[in-house]
Design an enzyme around this catalytic site. Sequence first.
Site, PDB file in Angstrom:
ATOM      1  N   THR A  28      -5.173   6.663   0.286  1.00  0.00           N
ATOM      2  CA  THR A  28      -5.974   5.408  -0.583  1.00  0.00           C
ATOM      3  C   THR A  28      -5.688   4.057   0.021  1.00  0.00           C
ATOM      4  O   THR A  28      -4.165   3.877   0.084  1.00  0.00           O
ATOM      5  CB  THR A  28      -5.831   5.878  -1.997  1.00  0.00           C
ATOM      6  OG1 THR A  28      -6.364   7.082  -2.041  1.00  0.00           O
ATOM      7  CG2 THR A  28      -6.674   4.815  -2.731  1.00  0.00           C
ATOM      8  N   GLY A  29      -6.333   3.206   0.158  1.00  0.00           N
ATOM      9  CA  GLY A  29      -6.007   1.915   0.265  1.00  0.00           C
ATOM     10  C   GLY A  29      -6.628   1.240   1.500  1.00  0.00           C
ATOM     11  O   GLY A  29      -7.405   1.908   2.166  1.00  0.00           O
ATOM     12  N   ASP A  81      -1.243   8.312   5.117  1.00  0.00           N
ATOM     13  CA  ASP A  81      -1.588   7.382   4.101  1.00  0.00           C
ATOM     14  C   ASP A  81      -0.575   6.151   4.206  1.00  0.00           C
ATOM     15  O   ASP A  81       0.185   5.890   5.051  1.00  0.00           O
ATOM     16  CB  ASP A  81      -1.275   7.998   2.631  1.00  0.00           C
ATOM     17  CG  ASP A  81      -1.620   7.527   1.249  1.00  0.00           C
ATOM     18  OD1 ASP A  81      -2.371   6.202   1.703  1.00  0.00           O
ATOM     19  OD2 ASP A  81      -1.388   7.758   0.215  1.00  0.00           O
ATOM     20  N   LYS A  94       4.837   3.859  -3.606  1.00  0.00           N
ATOM     21  CA  LYS A  94       3.113   3.860  -3.356  1.00  0.00           C
ATOM     22  C   LYS A  94       2.480   3.782  -4.677  1.00  0.00           C
ATOM     23  O   LYS A  94       3.324   3.745  -5.836  1.00  0.00           O
ATOM     24  CB  LYS A  94       2.860   5.273  -2.896  1.00  0.00           C
ATOM     25  CG  LYS A  94       3.221   5.254  -1.239  1.00  0.00           C
ATOM     26  CD  LYS A  94       2.601   6.678  -0.640  1.00  0.00           C
ATOM     27  CE  LYS A  94       1.171   6.916  -0.687  1.00  0.00           C
ATOM     28  NZ  LYS A  94       0.478   5.743  -0.646  1.00  0.00           N
ATOM     29  N   GLY A  95       1.377   3.578  -4.822  1.00  0.00           N
ATOM     30  CA  GLY A  95       0.513   3.389  -6.016  1.00  0.00           C
ATOM     31  C   GLY A  95       0.106   1.824  -6.452  1.00  0.00           C
ATOM     32  O   GLY A  95      -0.445   1.801  -7.469  1.00  0.00           O
ATOM     33  N   GLU A 103      -2.057  11.142  -4.453  1.00  0.00           N
ATOM     34  CA  GLU A 103      -1.255  10.963  -3.269  1.00  0.00           C
ATOM     35  C   GLU A 103      -0.187  12.086  -3.183  1.00  0.00           C
ATOM     36  O   GLU A 103       0.042  12.517  -2.201  1.00  0.00           O
ATOM     37  CB  GLU A 103      -0.940   9.560  -2.918  1.00  0.00           C
ATOM     38  CG  GLU A 103      -2.073   8.603  -3.074  1.00  0.00           C
ATOM     39  CD  GLU A 103      -1.952   7.211  -2.869  1.00  0.00           C
ATOM     40  OE1 GLU A 103      -2.406   6.214  -2.434  1.00  0.00           O
ATOM     41  OE2 GLU A 103      -0.803   6.764  -3.328  1.00  0.00           O
TER      42      GLU A 103
HETATM   43  C1  5RP Z   1      -2.721   3.396  -3.173  1.00  0.00           C
HETATM   44  C2  5RP Z   1      -1.357   3.180  -2.402  1.00  0.00           C
HETATM   45  C3  5RP Z   1      -1.545   2.778  -0.922  1.00  0.00           C
HETATM   46  O1  5RP Z   1      -1.122   3.507  -0.157  1.00  0.00           O
HETATM   47  C4  5RP Z   1      -0.797   1.390  -1.071  1.00  0.00           C
HETATM   48  O2  5RP Z   1      -1.198   0.644  -2.169  1.00  0.00           O
HETATM   49  C5  5RP Z   1      -0.810   0.541   0.151  1.00  0.00           C
HETATM   50  O3  5RP Z   1      -2.131  -0.047   0.128  1.00  0.00           O
HETATM   51  P1  5RP Z   1      -2.717  -0.831   1.372  1.00  0.00           P
HETATM   52  O4  5RP Z   1      -2.891   0.004   2.655  1.00  0.00           O
HETATM   53  O5  5RP Z   1      -4.058  -1.582   0.883  1.00  0.00           O
HETATM   54  O6  5RP Z   1      -1.716  -2.133   1.712  1.00  0.00           O
HETATM   55  O7  5RP Z   1      -0.558   3.953  -2.663  1.00  0.00           O
HETATM   56  O8  5RP Z   1      -2.345   4.250  -4.552  1.00  0.00           O
END
Ligand code: 5RP
Length: 218
Positions: A28-29, A81, A94-95, A103
């Site tokens: 996610t993200g 991810d 993460k998170g 995740e």
């Molecule tokens: C979501 C996550 C994402 O992997 C993390 O926040 C990185 O996000 P981005 O790719 O937008 O920088 O852990 O819960």
Amino acid sequence: MTQDEMKQAVAQEALKFVVKDTIIGVGTGSTANFFIDALATIKDDIIGTVASSVATADRLKDHGIKVFDLNDVEEISVYIDGADESDNGLNLIKGGGGALTREKIVAAVADQFVCIADESKLVDVMGDFPLPVEVIPMAANYVKNQIIKRIGGTPIIREDFVTDNGNLILDVEGLKITDPKAMETELNSIVGVVTNGLFANRGANVLLLGTPNGVRTI
Ligand code: 5RP
């Protein structure tokens, strides 16, 4: 190269880790979103996916990529991810998007975890990024006090945010995470914590890091 271009480059590189004719886990993200868009170009090579959030499931389905319920799946070949921070041992925070629990579950099932991130995410000691902790709503105050007493840092409830599981997030600021495995275990032992955003006991196997000079593999 912009940060988005670096994220796009690692997302494209991650296609090399997709195992043909298997089910893969998808994170996610914003970096994971670039990966989903890249995955759409080879969607007929895989059986399908397991998503780590409702938002990811929606994006996968919009691309016509099959999404399985985890309970209907025996094996996930690889989980791909992003991360908010990584240290050199491939322990992660993460998170940031609040999807840490799903995740962590998908990462636990997967044979391999390939993390994709731009170079700003690699740090010597994690903790500048506030550590997310998912909590059962009725336990939020208790967990907050236990974190202050047992771990340190400053836990702050994420405003106007509910996870896909109906819970709250405490973001813990001001930590210096020198022993990520021990901190992950200690946080998870507090009653009311669902899980925390440290991915250390099951960290990444590979980190694809976007740099202005191309993708670095760690
Ligand atoms: C979501 C996550 C994402 O992997 C993390 O926040 C990185 O996000 P981005 O790719 O937008 O920088 O852990 O819960």
